[in-house]
Design a protein around this motif. Sequence first.
Motif, short mmCIF file in Angstrom:
data_model
loop_
_atom_site.label_atom_id
_atom_site.label_comp_id
_atom_site.label_asym_id
_atom_site.label_seq_id
_atom_site.Cartn_x
_atom_site.Cartn_y
_atom_site.Cartn_z
N THR A 75 0.84 -1.20 0.00
CA THR A 75 0.00 0.00 0.00
C THR A 75 0.87 1.25 0.00
OG1 THR A 75 -0.19 -0.09 2.43
CG2 THR A 75 -1.92 -1.16 1.14
N LYS A 76 2.03 1.17 0.64
CA LYS A 76 2.96 2.30 0.62
C LYS A 76 3.40 2.58 -0.81
CE LYS A 76 7.24 1.74 1.00
NZ LYS A 76 8.61 1.34 1.38
N THR A 77 3.73 1.52 -1.54
CA THR A 77 4.17 1.68 -2.93
C THR A 77 3.08 2.32 -3.78
OG1 THR A 77 5.68 -0.19 -2.76
CG2 THR A 77 5.00 0.46 -4.98
N LEU A 78 1.83 1.87 -3.58
CA LEU A 78 0.72 2.43 -4.36
C LEU A 78 0.56 3.93 -4.07
CD1 LEU A 78 -1.91 -0.43 -3.96
CD2 LEU A 78 -0.86 0.33 -6.11
N LEU A 79 0.68 4.31 -2.81
CA LEU A 79 0.53 5.72 -2.46
C LEU A 79 1.71 6.53 -2.99
CD1 LEU A 79 -0.97 7.98 -1.04
CD2 LEU A 79 0.16 7.32 1.10
N PHE A 80 2.90 6.01 -2.84
CA PHE A 80 4.08 6.74 -3.30
C PHE A 80 4.10 6.89 -4.82
CE2 PHE A 80 7.03 5.97 0.60
CZ PHE A 80 6.12 6.67 1.38
N SER A 81 3.48 5.93 -5.52
CA SER A 81 3.42 6.05 -6.97
C SER A 81 2.55 7.24 -7.37
CB SER A 81 2.88 4.76 -7.59
OG SER A 81 1.51 4.58 -7.28
N ARG A 82 1.53 7.53 -6.58
CA ARG A 82 0.68 8.69 -6.86
C ARG A 82 1.45 10.00 -6.67
NH1 ARG A 82 -4.53 7.51 -3.23
NH2 ARG A 82 -4.86 9.75 -3.69
N LEU A 83 2.48 9.95 -5.83
CA LEU A 83 3.30 11.13 -5.60
C LEU A 83 4.51 11.19 -6.53
CD1 LEU A 83 3.03 10.90 -1.75
CD2 LEU A 83 2.53 13.01 -3.00
N GLY A 84 4.65 10.16 -7.38
CA GLY A 84 5.77 10.12 -8.31
C GLY A 84 7.07 9.68 -7.67
N TRP A 85 7.00 9.05 -6.50
CA TRP A 85 8.21 8.63 -5.79
C TRP A 85 8.62 7.20 -6.11
CZ3 TRP A 85 6.45 10.71 -0.33
CH2 TRP A 85 6.53 12.11 -0.34
N GLU A 86 7.66 6.36 -6.51
CA GLU A 86 7.93 4.95 -6.82
C GLU A 86 7.04 4.54 -7.98
OE1 GLU A 86 7.68 2.21 -3.58
OE2 GLU A 86 9.08 3.32 -2.30
N GLU A 87 7.33 3.37 -8.52
CA GLU A 87 6.51 2.83 -9.59
C GLU A 87 5.84 1.57 -9.10
OE1 GLU A 87 6.98 1.12 -14.15
OE2 GLU A 87 8.52 2.42 -13.30
N ALA A 88 4.52 1.51 -9.23
CA ALA A 88 3.77 0.34 -8.79
C ALA A 88 3.36 -0.47 -10.00
CB ALA A 88 2.54 0.78 -8.01
N SER A 89 3.75 -1.75 -10.02
CA SER A 89 3.38 -2.60 -11.14
C SER A 89 3.39 -4.06 -10.71
CB SER A 89 4.35 -2.40 -12.32
OG SER A 89 5.66 -2.74 -11.96
N GLY A 90 2.51 -4.82 -11.30
CA GLY A 90 2.49 -6.26 -11.07
C GLY A 90 2.11 -6.68 -9.67
N SER A 91 1.37 -5.85 -8.94
CA SER A 91 1.00 -6.19 -7.57
C SER A 91 -0.41 -6.73 -7.51
CB SER A 91 1.12 -4.94 -6.68
OG SER A 91 0.63 -5.22 -5.37
N ALA A 92 -0.65 -7.67 -6.57
CA ALA A 92 -2.00 -8.18 -6.35
C ALA A 92 -2.85 -7.15 -5.61
CB ALA A 92 -1.93 -9.48 -5.55
N TRP A 93 -2.20 -6.11 -5.10
CA TRP A 93 -2.91 -5.06 -4.36
C TRP A 93 -3.40 -4.03 -5.36
CZ3 TRP A 93 -2.52 -4.88 1.27
CH2 TRP A 93 -1.82 -5.97 1.79
N LYS A 94 -4.71 -3.90 -5.46
CA LYS A 94 -5.30 -3.02 -6.45
C LYS A 94 -5.18 -1.56 -6.04
CE LYS A 94 -8.70 -6.48 -7.91
NZ LYS A 94 -8.28 -7.53 -6.99
N SER A 95 -5.16 -0.70 -7.04
CA SER A 95 -5.15 0.74 -6.79
C SER A 95 -6.37 1.11 -5.95
CB SER A 95 -5.18 1.50 -8.11
OG SER A 95 -5.22 2.89 -7.88
N GLY A 96 -6.16 1.89 -4.92
CA GLY A 96 -7.22 2.23 -3.98
C GLY A 96 -7.00 1.57 -2.63
N SER A 97 -6.21 0.47 -2.62
CA SER A 97 -5.92 -0.23 -1.36
C SER A 97 -5.19 0.69 -0.38
CB SER A 97 -5.06 -1.47 -1.61
OG SER A 97 -5.72 -2.39 -2.45
#
Length: 394
Positions: free
Chosen positions: A101-123
Motif C-alpha cells: 500500500t505504501k508503494t501504491l501511495l508513493f506512486s501517486r506522488l511520483g516517488w515509486e513505480e507500482a506494477s504487477g502487484s496483487a494489491w489493487k489501486s485504492g488499497s
Amino acid sequence: MRRITSLFFFAALIAAAFFLLFCKEEGFHQRHWAFPLESQGSITVDPNPASCGSCHLQQFGSWKSTLHSRAIGPGFLWQLPRIGKHGSENCMNCHSPNPETKTLLFSRLGWEEASGSAWKSGSEENGVQCASCHLRKGKVYGPFPKDGNKDRIFQNSNIPHQGFIPQKEFEESEFCKNCHQSPETAKQVNGKFLMDTYGQWRRSEFARSNVQCQNCHMPDRKHEWKGISDPEMVKQGVQTFLQVLPKEEGAEILAELKNSGVGHSFPSYSVPKVYLEVWTESIKGERRKISEKTLGWMLDLELQKEIYDTRLSPGESALLRVNLSKEEFSKLKRVEFIVTVDPKEYYKRMFQDNWNYRDTFREDTKPWVLPHLKKALEEANAAKYELVRKEWKI
C-alpha cells in the motif's frame, strides 16, 4: 578433577545465560511488527478488506466506521510532500503498514513505480486494514476462538485462505504497542514520550489487573477501536459530579471529573483537550462562567516545548471549587457543569497555522497539499463535542 568440573559447570552456566540473553528466539510481537513490514510477495488471498468482509461481515462493517480505516486521510496526506519520501515511510509504518500500500501511495506522488502487484489501486486509502494485522507472508493470523478450544484444526486447504494460524498475542496489549508507544530511543518533551499510551497503561492498576487494551477498545472482539472521538466511549471511562452546598456565609460549588475507567492518562496524547467549565445563570437570565480548567498536554506547534500537562492518570480527579457570597448565591437561578471534548485540538492549531502560510508552499506541491489541507482543517474543526452537561437549579 573437582576444580576442572566446577570450572566447566560455571562456564556452562555463563554460556546458557548468554544464550538466554542474546540468542533466544524472537517473540511473536517483535516478528509480527518488525517495521518496515516485509512484502507479502505472491499471494493467493485477496487483501482487499471488502473481500475479507464477504465472510467476516461484522468485523468489516465495524472497521469501515473506524479511525483505523481512515488512517490515510486528508490530515495525513497533505503532509507527505512536505516531509518527503523518507519521513513518509516512517509514518506509513503505522498509518498503512503493508509495503504494497505504501508503494501504491508513493506512486501517486511520483516517488515509486507500482506494477504487477496483487494489491489493487485504492488499497492505499484503506489505512490500517485487515491485512495490516492479520496477513504475513501470505499466511493469515488471528486469535484463538472465543470458546478457548485450542485443539481445533485451524489450517485446512478446503476453506478460504487455508484457515489461519492462531496466536494468543492478538489479545495482549503489547500487540498495539508498536503504533501506540514511542520507542525508547524516540524524542521526548520534558522527559515524556509523544506517544506513551502503552507505558501509561503498563504503569496502571489496569495492567496489574490484567485488563488489556482489547478489553476496552475491542469488547467482544468488535473491530471498532473507539476512543476519545466517541462520546459514549468517553462517558464509560469518566465520572462527573456537581454539587452546590449552601452555607451560612453563602455557598460552595464543587464540580469534578474523575478518570474512573480509562486505562491510561485522560487524555492520552498531546492532540486532544478536555474543557471543564462552571457557569451560573442569574434570576435575570444573565449567564457567567465562574470557573474553568483544561485537561491535556499542551505543546507548541513544533512539538518542542511543553506549555502545561494537566492529564489525569487512572483514578485521578480534576476539581473546580468556587465559593459564593450570600448575596451572589441569593441571585442564582441555575448552575451548570459543562464538559467539552476537542479530540483534534493540536491538529486544529497546526493545520490552521499551515493554511495561513499556504502561499509559501512550493508551487509544484500545491495541487496535492492544499485540497487535503483544507479538508483536514474542516474535519478537525468539526470534531469538537459536548460530553456532559450537569445542572443544579433552585
